[in-house]
Design a protein around this motif. Sequence first.
Motif, PDB file in Angstrom:
ATOM      1  N   PHE A  24      14.874  26.060  83.789  1.00 33.58           N
ATOM      2  CA  PHE A  24      16.013  26.855  83.313  1.00 33.58           C
ATOM      3  C   PHE A  24      17.311  26.109  83.582  1.00 33.58           C
ATOM      4  CE2 PHE A  24      19.310  30.065  83.541  1.00 33.58           C
ATOM      5  CZ  PHE A  24      19.001  30.928  82.510  1.00 33.58           C
ATOM      6  N   ALA A  25      17.485  25.622  84.817  1.00 39.02           N
ATOM      7  CA  ALA A  25      18.701  24.893  85.181  1.00 39.02           C
ATOM      8  C   ALA A  25      18.822  23.595  84.393  1.00 39.02           C
ATOM      9  CB  ALA A  25      18.712  24.620  86.678  1.00 39.02           C
ATOM     10  N   ALA A  26      17.697  22.913  84.173  1.00 36.06           N
ATOM     11  CA  ALA A  26      17.713  21.642  83.445  1.00 36.06           C
ATOM     12  C   ALA A  26      18.188  21.833  82.009  1.00 36.06           C
ATOM     13  CB  ALA A  26      16.332  21.002  83.466  1.00 36.06           C
ATOM     14  N   ARG A  27      17.876  22.960  81.407  1.00 33.73           N
ATOM     15  CA  ARG A  27      18.323  23.236  80.037  1.00 33.73           C
ATOM     16  C   ARG A  27      19.839  23.157  79.930  1.00 33.73           C
ATOM     17  NH1 ARG A  27      17.364  28.948  78.722  1.00 33.73           N
ATOM     18  NH2 ARG A  27      15.180  28.365  78.605  1.00 33.73           N
ATOM     19  N   LEU A  42      27.120  28.821  85.735  1.00 38.47           N
ATOM     20  CA  LEU A  42      26.919  28.849  84.288  1.00 38.47           C
ATOM     21  C   LEU A  42      27.526  30.127  83.743  1.00 38.47           C
ATOM     22  CD1 LEU A  42      23.130  27.862  84.187  1.00 38.47           C
ATOM     23  CD2 LEU A  42      25.104  26.350  83.816  1.00 38.47           C
ATOM     24  N   PHE A  43      28.073  30.054  82.547  1.00 34.11           N
ATOM     25  CA  PHE A  43      28.654  31.216  81.870  1.00 34.11           C
ATOM     26  C   PHE A  43      27.901  31.368  80.551  1.00 34.11           C
ATOM     27  CE2 PHE A  43      31.686  29.277  84.664  1.00 34.11           C
ATOM     28  CZ  PHE A  43      32.151  30.355  85.397  1.00 34.11           C
ATOM     29  N   LEU A  44      27.024  32.367  80.494  1.00 35.51           N
ATOM     30  CA  LEU A  44      26.105  32.527  79.373  1.00 35.51           C
ATOM     31  C   LEU A  44      26.298  33.877  78.709  1.00 35.51           C
ATOM     32  CD1 LEU A  44      22.887  31.331  81.274  1.00 35.51           C
ATOM     33  CD2 LEU A  44      24.530  29.921  80.002  1.00 35.51           C
ATOM     34  N   ASN A  45      26.051  33.916  77.393  1.00 40.30           N
ATOM     35  CA  ASN A  45      26.083  35.212  76.712  1.00 40.30           C
ATOM     36  C   ASN A  45      24.714  35.874  76.820  1.00 40.30           C
ATOM     37  OD1 ASN A  45      24.412  34.126  74.703  1.00 40.30           O
ATOM     38  ND2 ASN A  45      26.018  34.045  73.163  1.00 40.30           N
ATOM     39  N   GLN A  46      24.551  37.020  76.193  1.00 42.38           N
ATOM     40  CA  GLN A  46      23.323  37.800  76.284  1.00 42.38           C
ATOM     41  C   GLN A  46      22.132  37.112  75.621  1.00 42.38           C
ATOM     42  OE1 GLN A  46      26.064  38.724  74.644  1.00 42.38           O
ATOM     43  NE2 GLN A  46      25.443  38.899  72.516  1.00 42.38           N
ATOM     44  N   ASP A  47      22.366  36.047  74.871  1.00 44.04           N
ATOM     45  CA  ASP A  47      21.289  35.294  74.227  1.00 44.04           C
ATOM     46  C   ASP A  47      21.009  33.965  74.929  1.00 44.04           C
ATOM     47  OD1 ASP A  47      20.935  37.232  72.184  1.00 44.04           O
ATOM     48  OD2 ASP A  47      22.697  36.432  71.166  1.00 44.04           O
ATOM     49  N   GLY A  48      21.751  33.666  75.979  1.00 44.80           N
ATOM     50  CA  GLY A  48      21.536  32.444  76.736  1.00 44.80           C
ATOM     51  C   GLY A  48      22.385  31.265  76.308  1.00 44.80           C
ATOM     52  N   ALA A  49      23.273  31.459  75.363  1.00 43.88           N
ATOM     53  CA  ALA A  49      24.158  30.367  74.938  1.00 43.88           C
ATOM     54  C   ALA A  49      25.335  30.262  75.903  1.00 43.88           C
ATOM     55  CB  ALA A  49      24.671  30.618  73.525  1.00 43.88           C
ATOM     56  N   TYR A  74      34.656  35.894  77.953  1.00 43.27           N
ATOM     57  CA  TYR A  74      34.716  37.147  77.202  1.00 43.27           C
ATOM     58  C   TYR A  74      35.479  36.974  75.888  1.00 43.27           C
ATOM     59  CZ  TYR A  74      32.210  40.387  80.127  1.00 43.27           C
ATOM     60  OH  TYR A  74      31.204  41.039  80.771  1.00 43.27           O
ATOM     61  N   ARG A  75      36.519  36.161  75.903  1.00 46.38           N
ATOM     62  CA  ARG A  75      37.225  35.879  74.651  1.00 46.38           C
ATOM     63  C   ARG A  75      36.298  35.185  73.664  1.00 46.38           C
ATOM     64  NH1 ARG A  75      42.548  33.341  77.011  1.00 46.38           N
ATOM     65  NH2 ARG A  75      43.393  35.177  78.020  1.00 46.38           N
ATOM     66  N   ALA A  76      35.482  34.251  74.156  1.00 43.48           N
ATOM     67  CA  ALA A  76      34.528  33.548  73.304  1.00 43.48           C
ATOM     68  C   ALA A  76      33.495  34.514  72.735  1.00 43.48           C
ATOM     69  CB  ALA A  76      33.840  32.427  74.076  1.00 43.48           C
ATOM     70  N   LEU A  77      33.078  35.507  73.508  1.00 45.11           N
ATOM     71  CA  LEU A  77      32.127  36.511  73.017  1.00 45.11           C
ATOM     72  C   LEU A  77      32.724  37.284  71.849  1.00 45.11           C
ATOM     73  CD1 LEU A  77      30.504  38.305  76.079  1.00 45.11           C
ATOM     74  CD2 LEU A  77      29.463  36.661  74.537  1.00 45.11           C
ATOM     75  N   ASN A  78      33.986  37.617  71.954  1.00 44.35           N
ATOM     76  CA  ASN A  78      34.635  38.421  70.926  1.00 44.35           C
ATOM     77  C   ASN A  78      34.849  37.656  69.628  1.00 44.35           C
ATOM     78  OD1 ASN A  78      34.712  40.701  72.514  1.00 44.35           O
ATOM     79  ND2 ASN A  78      36.646  40.127  73.440  1.00 44.35           N
ATOM     80  N   THR A  79      34.772  36.320  69.664  1.00 46.38           N
ATOM     81  CA  THR A  79      34.923  35.542  68.444  1.00 46.38           C
ATOM     82  C   THR A  79      33.587  35.202  67.815  1.00 46.38           C
ATOM     83  OG1 THR A  79      34.963  33.442  69.663  1.00 46.38           O
ATOM     84  CG2 THR A  79      37.089  34.529  69.245  1.00 46.38           C
ATOM     85  N   GLN A  80      32.493  35.548  68.491  1.00 46.96           N
ATOM     86  CA  GLN A  80      31.148  35.232  67.949  1.00 46.96           C
ATOM     87  C   GLN A  80      30.718  36.293  66.953  1.00 46.96           C
ATOM     88  OE1 GLN A  80      28.606  34.882  71.395  1.00 46.96           O
ATOM     89  NE2 GLN A  80      29.251  32.793  71.769  1.00 46.96           N
TER      90      GLN A  80
END
Length: 153
Positions: free
Chosen positions: A100-103, A113-120, A147-153
């Motif tokens: 997981f960390a290696a990914r 790490l700062f990840l969204n609900q899909d792992g990106a 969070y700003r990046a989430l709102n632009t996705q």
Amino acid sequence: MIKQLIALCLLTVAFSAQAKDSLLRATDFSNTDSHQNKHVYVVLVSRYDCSYCDLVREDFLLPLERQANRAYPAQIRELKVDSNKLLVDFDGAQISPKKFAARYNASFTPTLLFLNQDGAQVHQKLVGISNKEFYGYYLDQAIEQSYRALNTQ
């Protein structure tokens, strides 16, 4: 009777103080409810014998988690890369903490790490801790920008 009540109160206080001395372990990222709601996972990639990991956890992440009314309520988790326990990945498959960390190219600890609900990744990772005085600021900025990046996705 009074002694029993006092003992019960002391045990309750001691238990509640211990309850938040550690972060939730990263065990299952496949929660279907979390996929419906946009939020940020802040994942501390750590090792058992890492004093800098302890510093990040105790001085920054635990106090952040204790704040009741945070503007950006991130889901904070800890991933011990030297653990043998498998975790459930975002797609529901089991994966080792090391893979997981290696990914995310998180081979150095501590790494956040700062990840969204899909792992990106929604923000660049924070690697190490070079300046304790500014680390909290960097962390707050990273969560807000995530969070700003989430709102632009």
